[in-house]
Design an enzyme around this catalytic site. Structure first.
Site, PDB file in Angstrom:
ATOM      1  N   LYS A  45      36.365  31.472  40.807  1.00 59.28           N
ATOM      2  CA  LYS A  45      35.927  32.793  41.250  1.00 59.28           C
ATOM      3  C   LYS A  45      34.402  32.799  41.462  1.00 59.28           C
ATOM      4  O   LYS A  45      33.755  31.778  41.280  1.00 59.28           O
ATOM      5  CB  LYS A  45      36.372  33.857  40.239  1.00 59.28           C
ATOM      6  CG  LYS A  45      37.871  33.825  39.925  1.00 59.28           C
ATOM      7  CD  LYS A  45      38.744  34.248  41.115  1.00 59.28           C
ATOM      8  CE  LYS A  45      40.197  33.837  40.983  1.00 59.28           C
ATOM      9  NZ  LYS A  45      40.958  34.468  39.934  1.00 59.28           N
TER      10      LYS A  45
HETATM   11  C1  PLP Z   1      42.312  34.715  39.407  1.00 62.84           C
HETATM   12  C2  PLP Z   1      43.072  35.958  39.571  1.00 62.84           C
HETATM   13  C3  PLP Z   1      43.664  36.632  38.485  1.00 62.84           C
HETATM   14  C4  PLP Z   1      43.755  36.041  37.113  1.00 62.84           C
HETATM   15  O1  PLP Z   1      42.561  35.682  36.555  1.00 62.84           O
HETATM   16  P1  PLP Z   1      42.468  34.579  35.394  1.00 62.84           P
HETATM   17  O2  PLP Z   1      41.061  34.736  34.922  1.00 62.84           O
HETATM   18  O3  PLP Z   1      42.738  33.247  36.040  1.00 62.84           O
HETATM   19  O4  PLP Z   1      43.470  34.922  34.350  1.00 62.84           O
HETATM   20  C5  PLP Z   1      44.285  37.841  38.724  1.00 62.84           C
HETATM   21  N1  PLP Z   1      44.340  38.381  39.960  1.00 62.84           N
HETATM   22  C6  PLP Z   1      43.794  37.758  41.029  1.00 62.84           C
HETATM   23  C7  PLP Z   1      43.864  38.429  42.372  1.00 62.84           C
HETATM   24  C8  PLP Z   1      43.158  36.524  40.879  1.00 62.84           C
HETATM   25  O5  PLP Z   1      42.643  35.906  41.949  1.00 62.84           O
END
Ligand code: PLP
Length: 393
Positions: free
Chosen positions: A192
């Site tokens: 991210k």
């Molecule tokens: C990455 C992601 C999540 C989950 O996040 P984590 O930190 O990996 O648990 C939830 N929703 C979306 C749209 C994502 O891209």
């Protein structure tokens, strides 16, 4: 030539230094860096309260718990998202109604939300979870208005969209300020925009909601004497109360030190990402209309997380599978975001066959090209030259 992944974290010496300083301090967890990160996050996204936790998935679960969503309740989730968005509804016993998305942008439109509501019939819909796919935002003012008229809570999943701003009613808003939602979710997984290793957060304007989030984050234990059920015991120095069933979803000071250090670079990351997006847009122009950027929404200043393109595989006579493998052989990683959730075996078994043509059309064409701040202009040229070379082979 080094391998170019579709996404990766950007860690400098000062990030390493910030983590090392915490490792040498008195608190590895439940210390001052957690609050420092929460304060900085609130100021970046214009939130009143930020509650950081162990992952974006934990953030979604905490939001569902704090909302009191439970068995018998339904929630609307766009099909074009990562599994965690819908799974969180299931964790608390709720059921999911999948909404369709715009076949060009991947975003749930207000009309898609309304169509999902119609399909919900007499079911009790408690929540809607718009997803800000790739960093562009869903039409929050319009979604909030529909939700309000039916007493539905809006919890937006901004895992892709830290730093995104949007315009509505002549004002600029920030994703995470909760101007049009009850709470916003963030993920700080390394792919991210900023990284904590694993980590996430929930922001909200509602103080009592924030207190519930904090309590669920730490087992459901209450330590504030004013809130105790058993006031007679309140004076005992060891006393605390378990008032409901919570979890250990805390983020450590080690993780928060990294998050805080990364947050200081967010503006720079976002501006380099938008520069790269503008360059991609012009570099892929010669491939139009076989390869197109995803549809852009007006009134949104995105902090781009992904650069997905729409490819017409039938015209080029090559499959996505062939293209991805050929790119990989040339040292370039790509990814598909996402397989529509309503087609996954778990959800398909639970809710039966469902046709969501927008999500299905989007999925058929989508491919995410590499995007991260350290991607150089020449790396990016190599990505597009390789794509052109393979498509014309
Ligand atoms: C990455 C992601 C999540 C989950 O996040 P984590 O930190 O990996 O648990 C939830 N929703 C979306 C749209 C994502 O891209």
């Amino acid at each position: 030539m080094s391998f170019i992944p579709y996404g990766r974290q950007c860690i400098d010496d000062d990030d390493v230094g910030a983590v090392a300083a915490v490792l040498r301090s008195d608190y590895l967890t439940t210390g001052p860096t957690v609050e420092a990160f929460e304060t900085a996050l609130s100021s970046h996204v214009w939130a009143d309260h930020s509650v950081v936790c162990s992952s974006g998935t934990a953030a979604l679960h905490l939001a569902m718990l704090s909302l009191g969503l439970a068995k018998g309740d339904w929630a609307i989730v766009p099909s074009m998202t990562f599994a965690a968005t819908a799974n969180a509804v299931r964790y608390v016993g709720g059921e999911v109604i999948f909404a369709d998305v715009d076949p060009d942008s991947g975003l749930m439109r207000p009309g898609d939300f309304e169509a999902a509501l119609e399909r919900a019939g007499a079911h009790h819909v408690r929540a809607v979870l718009p997803v800000h796919y790739a960093g562009q935002c869903a039409d929050m003012p319009a979604i909030a208005e529909i939700a309000k008229s039916r007493n539905i809570a809006v919890i937006d999943d901004a895992s892709h969209a830290i730093g995104t701003r949007y315009q509505g009613n002549g004002t600029e808003w920030s994703i995470g300020s909760c101007a049009h939602s009850s709470a916003t979710i963030f993920s700080f997984h390394p792919v991210k925009t900023i990284a904590m290793g694993e980590g996430g957060a929930v922001t909200t304007k509602d103080n009592s909601f924030a207190q519930r989030l904090r309590r669920f984050r730490s087992h459901g234990i209450e330590r504030n004497p004013a809130q105790f059920v058993n006031q007679d015991a309140a004076e005992n120095p060891w006393y605390y109360e378990l008032v409901e069933l919570g979890f250990n979803y805390r983020a450590s000071d080690i993780q928060c030190a990294l998050g805080l250090s990364q947050l200081g670079k967010l503006d720079r990351f976002v501006s380099r990402r938008s520069e790269l997006v503008a360059r991609y847009d012009s570099l892929i122009t010669p491939l139009s209309p076989t390869v197109l950027p995803i549809g852009r929404v007006s009134g949104c200043t995105p902090a781009w997380h992904l650069y997905p393109v729409l490819i017409d595989y039938s015209t080029i006579g090559r499959s996505r599978d062939f293209l991805m493998n050929a790119m990989r052989e040339q040292g370039i990683g790509t990814q598909v975001h996402y397989i529509p959730l309503h087609t996954q075996p778990y959800y398909n078994d639970r809710y039966g066959e469902l046709s969501l043509p927008g999500a299905e059309q989007f999925y058929e064409r989508i491919l995410s090209l590499p995007l991260y701040p350290q991607l150089t202009d020449s790396d990016q040229d190599r990505v597009v030259e390789t794509l052109i070379y393979i498509l014309q082979k």
